[in-house]
Design an enzyme around this catalytic site. Structure first.
Site, PDB file in Angstrom:
ATOM      1  N   GLU A   1      -5.924  -3.640   2.365  1.00 51.32           N
ATOM      2  CA  GLU A   1      -5.442  -3.767   3.736  1.00 51.32           C
ATOM      3  C   GLU A   1      -6.595  -3.703   4.741  1.00 51.32           C
ATOM      4  OE1 GLU A   1      -2.623  -0.943   2.736  1.00 51.32           O
ATOM      5  OE2 GLU A   1      -0.912  -2.186   3.249  1.00 51.32           O
TER       6      GLU A   1
ATOM      7  N   PHE B   1      -2.625  11.173   1.808  1.00 54.09           N
ATOM      8  CA  PHE B   1      -2.169   9.902   1.253  1.00 54.09           C
ATOM      9  C   PHE B   1      -0.867   9.518   1.940  1.00 54.09           C
ATOM     10  CE2 PHE B   1      -1.751   6.583  -1.809  1.00 54.09           C
ATOM     11  CZ  PHE B   1      -3.017   6.441  -2.348  1.00 54.09           C
TER      12      PHE B   1
ATOM     13  N   HIS C   1       3.921  -4.597  -7.659  1.00 48.66           N
ATOM     14  CA  HIS C   1       2.980  -3.525  -7.980  1.00 48.66           C
ATOM     15  C   HIS C   1       3.567  -2.446  -8.893  1.00 48.66           C
ATOM     16  CE1 HIS C   1      -0.531  -1.074  -7.449  1.00 48.66           C
ATOM     17  NE2 HIS C   1       0.102  -0.125  -6.805  1.00 48.66           N
TER      18      HIS C   1
ATOM     19  N   ARG D   1       3.296  -2.637   5.940  1.00 48.58           N
ATOM     20  CA  ARG D   1       3.356  -3.471   4.730  1.00 48.58           C
ATOM     21  C   ARG D   1       4.638  -4.278   4.632  1.00 48.58           C
ATOM     22  NH1 ARG D   1       1.357  -0.195  -0.661  1.00 48.58           N
ATOM     23  NH2 ARG D   1      -0.816  -0.011  -0.059  1.00 48.58           N
TER      24      ARG D   1
ATOM     25  N   GLN E   1       8.208  -2.226  -6.080  1.00 51.52           N
ATOM     26  CA  GLN E   1       7.306  -2.082  -4.942  1.00 51.52           C
ATOM     27  C   GLN E   1       6.322  -3.259  -4.907  1.00 51.52           C
ATOM     28  OE1 GLN E   1       4.508   1.404  -4.910  1.00 51.52           O
ATOM     29  NE2 GLN E   1       5.886   2.043  -3.275  1.00 51.52           N
TER      30      GLN E   1
ATOM     31  N   ARG F   1       8.644   4.275  -4.119  1.00 55.99           N
ATOM     32  CA  ARG F   1       7.782   5.348  -4.614  1.00 55.99           C
ATOM     33  C   ARG F   1       6.706   5.703  -3.595  1.00 55.99           C
ATOM     34  NH1 ARG F   1       2.676   5.292  -6.932  1.00 55.99           N
ATOM     35  NH2 ARG F   1       2.656   3.028  -6.684  1.00 55.99           N
TER      36      ARG F   1
ATOM     37  N   LEU G   1      -5.483  -7.435  -6.048  1.00 57.17           N
ATOM     38  CA  LEU G   1      -5.219  -6.922  -4.709  1.00 57.17           C
ATOM     39  C   LEU G   1      -6.352  -7.177  -3.727  1.00 57.17           C
ATOM     40  CD1 LEU G   1      -3.537  -3.407  -4.850  1.00 57.17           C
ATOM     41  CD2 LEU G   1      -2.596  -5.588  -4.126  1.00 57.17           C
TER      42      LEU G   1
ATOM     43  N   HIS H   1       2.969  -5.240  -2.743  1.00 60.75           N
ATOM     44  CA  HIS H   1       1.844  -5.135  -1.817  1.00 60.75           C
ATOM     45  C   HIS H   1       1.743  -6.486  -1.103  1.00 60.75           C
ATOM     46  CE1 HIS H   1      -2.219  -4.763  -0.279  1.00 60.75           C
ATOM     47  NE2 HIS H   1      -2.182  -3.490  -0.573  1.00 60.75           N
TER      48      HIS H   1
END
Lengths: 594, 81
Positions: A255, A119, A353, A286, A240, A398, A252, A242
């Site tokens: 991507e 991740f 987000h 991003r 945060q 985060r 969302l 997106h």
């Protein structure tokens, strides 16, 4: 007016991941525990978490908690407290294995171990190469987690108060927290929950923004209650985002759409990313994409009547490829933008987000605030965990899969600390004579006010102000203007009027009460963001650009410190970041680059 | 449907775990589509609203199908709304 009093050892507000994890500790210790939730526990927003939970189990390849700690400190842009980060990363394996024992159906390797996948931001050997650290249950990790913990709570006799909304924190003159006032939505009745320990696990407040991936339930109720009770909010400037949420809806868009050839365009149909990232173009990172989109909108090249979004164009792609490689995108376009993306571009905007800041806590889950020269004095009887709390492990940004870890570790930790304090003798303290007066006055004002502000319009004004003035890329002039605007919206939010005066299931009243919480968070965010004159993590300012003296615009000499916003007088003070881990050497400051 | 029953249902539709369902179900209720349903259809809608969020969303996006024709009919109406 006589208000019913329900007495518990502990009252937990919120039944998402952090609340349920806390409740297990308390109920299994034999303590009489109440959990209040606006919805049935398995409808909490934790359900939406898909990515997984980070733990350095090392099931697929070598891994170590110190590597995870390094990644988390770096991800936080060094704003995270290193004692709390060590605590979380070290505890990760324990809480994941416990969850497995509760019946969580983790994906498995062929030899029966918990399967782990890579991740973003999680690396081996102090940033060397990606590592498989995320433990997941297909794409329903949050959902499976909540079910496992809910069942465990049922077994442990946790008492659930479902469709109840907590309204105000009860504090006595000495500052001890004694419980909450709450409203049963079915009857409209106000009740006092008198407790020896009060734990907040109310989630984030992403609904302060116009474009948010958060479900409607994320109205920052815990933060609003804490703020009204005189408790400061920490690091609220850090949110945060997106890059591509559907404008006006927030849903969302993966991507992968840009990965398959999607192009971002402005009102002149120009492929503007060519100017900002000549090589990577639409596939830039991003933050680069989000900043470019915001700049286009700020400079008047946005689309639509309000020129407040840009377009994501995939009309040049083969429809068969879109339907095969991007399943769901066509449906999302139709449902949430009213656009057939095979024929027309999709309206998109950087979308909020996750909330990194919150109620200031020690890693033990105890809430702390400045008092008599101590910047981290414990607020007796008060604990918090999960997105509503700021331990601070996420600092300025985060890492993915650390949010589910946060709620497990700090939910458990808050529960353990409460058990410890109660077993050490913390008793029920006398309720103040005016215990419910403020709550009743708020309800009465809502019910009786004439000529007040409309809840929907006020919420919209707040969301527009936050989106336009404190979004993903921030400008000094817009922030200053934003402070004035949000203080104007606050006046309206303190003067709301509802038409429906009924007692049972009065959702208008509930939404007005949520609005009173949202505005506390919005105000804290705007004022904290205006005050921090550097760029760090998710807080990026146009006037604090990358330079040799300040790489990425970060200024450690002045700004390596936590913001504490006091809502009563809109003042800010700062406290140092804890750079000293519990047992290992600190992760030394350096430029954050990937 | 009694006012209290409707408001309870509305709360359970406008405060879901998934944003996608918040938007979709709020639109169906507040846009007046629910009011057009007959008694049996309303009951079927209530049953759908009781479903787990991911399961309901899979139905509404066509990723999953449901055998019960009463519920399938309501799913189709929500998708069209």
């Amino acid at each position: 007016m006589s208000i019913p009093v329900l007495k518990f050892d502990a009252v937990i507000v919120g039944a998402g991941g952090a609340g349920l994890r806390s409740a297990i500790q308390l109920s299994e210790a034999g303590l009489k525990t109440a959990v209040l939730s606006k919805v049935f526990p398995t409808r909490s927003h934790t359900v939406a978490a898909q990515g997984g939970v980070a733990a350095s189990l090392g099931n697929s390849e070598e891994d170590h908690w110190t590597w995870h700690m390094y990644d988390t400190v770096k991800g936080s842009d060094w704003l995270g407290d290193q004692d709390a980060i060590e605590f979380m990363c070290k505890k990760a394996n324990e809480v994941v294995v416990e969850l497995e024992h509760y019946g969580m159906p983790f994906d498995r390797t062929d030899d029966g171990k918990i399967y782990q996948r890579p991740f973003g931001g999680h690396m081996s050997n102090f940033g060397e190469k990606p590592v498989r650290r995320s433990c997941a249950a297909a794409d329903r990790t949050g959902h499976a987690m909540l079910h496992a913990m809910y069942q465990r709570n049922v077994k442990a006799n946790t008492q659930f108060f479902v469709e109840w909304m907590a309204l105000d924190l009860i504090r006595d003159e000495e500052g001890h927290v004694l419980g909450v006032t709450a409203m049963e939505m079915e009857t409209g009745q106000i009740v006092i929950f008198h407790a020896r320990a009060t734990i907040f696990a109310t989630g984030g407040a992403g609904r302060i923004y116009y474009s948010s991936t958060n479900a409607f339930i994320n109205t920052g109720d815990g933060l609003g209650m804490a703020a009204r009770a005189g408790i400061p909010l920490e690091d609220m400037e850090f949110w945060q985002f997106h890059p591509t949420g559907v404008a006006g809806a927030g849903v969302l868009i993966t991507e992968g759409v840009r990965g398959e050839g999607g192009i971002l365009r402005n009102s002149s149909k120009e492929r503007f990313m060519e100017r900002y990232a000549p090589n990577a173009k639409d596939l830039a990172s991003r933050d680069v994409v989000s900043r470019a989109m915001t700049t286009e909108i700020k400079e008047g090249r946005g689309c639509g009547a309000n020129k407040d979004y840009v377009l994501l164009d995939i009309t040049h792609l083969d429809p068969a490829t879109i339907m095969k490689r991007l399943p769901g995108i066509h449906e999302i376009g139709l449902q949430f933008a009213g656009v057939d993306c095979l024929k027309e571009p999709l309206p998109v905007v950087p979308t909020c987000h996750y909330q990194m800041g919150g109620i200031p806590t020690h890693y033990s889950g105890r809430v702390v605030m400045p008092q008599g020269g101590d910047m981290n004095a414990v607020v007796p009887g008060f604990y918090a965990g999960g997105e509503c709390a700021c331990a601070s492990v996420h600092g300025a940004n985060r890492l993915g899969t650390n949010s589910l870890l946060d709620l497990l570790v700090f939910g458990k930790s808050a529960g353990d600390s409460a058990v410890e304090d109660l077993k050490a003798g913390r008793a029920h303290r006398d309720l103040p004579k005016d215990v419910a007066d403020k709550t009743l006055a708020r309800i009465s004002a809502l019910d009786n006010r004439k000529g007040g502000a409309n809840v929907h319009e006020t919420r919209l004004a707040m969301q527009r102000t936050m989106q336009d003035h404190a979004g993903v890329f921030r400008f000094s002039d817009l922030l200053k203007e934003g402070v004035s605007k949000i203080l104007e919206v606050e006046k309206a939010a303190r003067n709301l009027e509802i038409k429906d005066k009924s007692m049972a299931w009065n959702t208008a009243r509930t939404e007005a009460l949520e609005m009173e919480n949202l505005i506390e968070v919005a105000k804290a965010t705007m004022i904290s963001a205006e005050a921090r004159k550097e760029s760090r993590g998710a807080h990026v300012r146009d006037d604090a650009p990358d330079s040799p003296e300040f790489p990425n615009g970060r200024n450690d000499a002045v700004w390596l410190k936590h913001t504490l916003f006091s809502p009563a007088d809109n003042s800010i003070c700062y406290k140092p970041v804890n750079m000293q881990p519990l047992s290992v050497e600190p992760v030394e400051l350096k430029t954050r680059s990937y | 449907m009694e006012r209290a029953d409707y408001e309870r249902l509305r709360w359970r539709c406008i405060r879901r775990a998934l944003l996608e369902l918040d938007i979709t179900l709020t639109r169906f209720l507040d846009g007046g589509e629910f009011e057009k349903l007959n008694g049996d259809e309303k009951q079927a809608f209530v049953e759908l609203a009781d479903m787990e969020d991911h399961d309901l969303w899979d139905l509404l996006t066509g990723k999953a199908e449901i055998d019960d024709p009463r519920l399938a009919h309501i799913v189709a109406l929500i998708r069209k709304s």
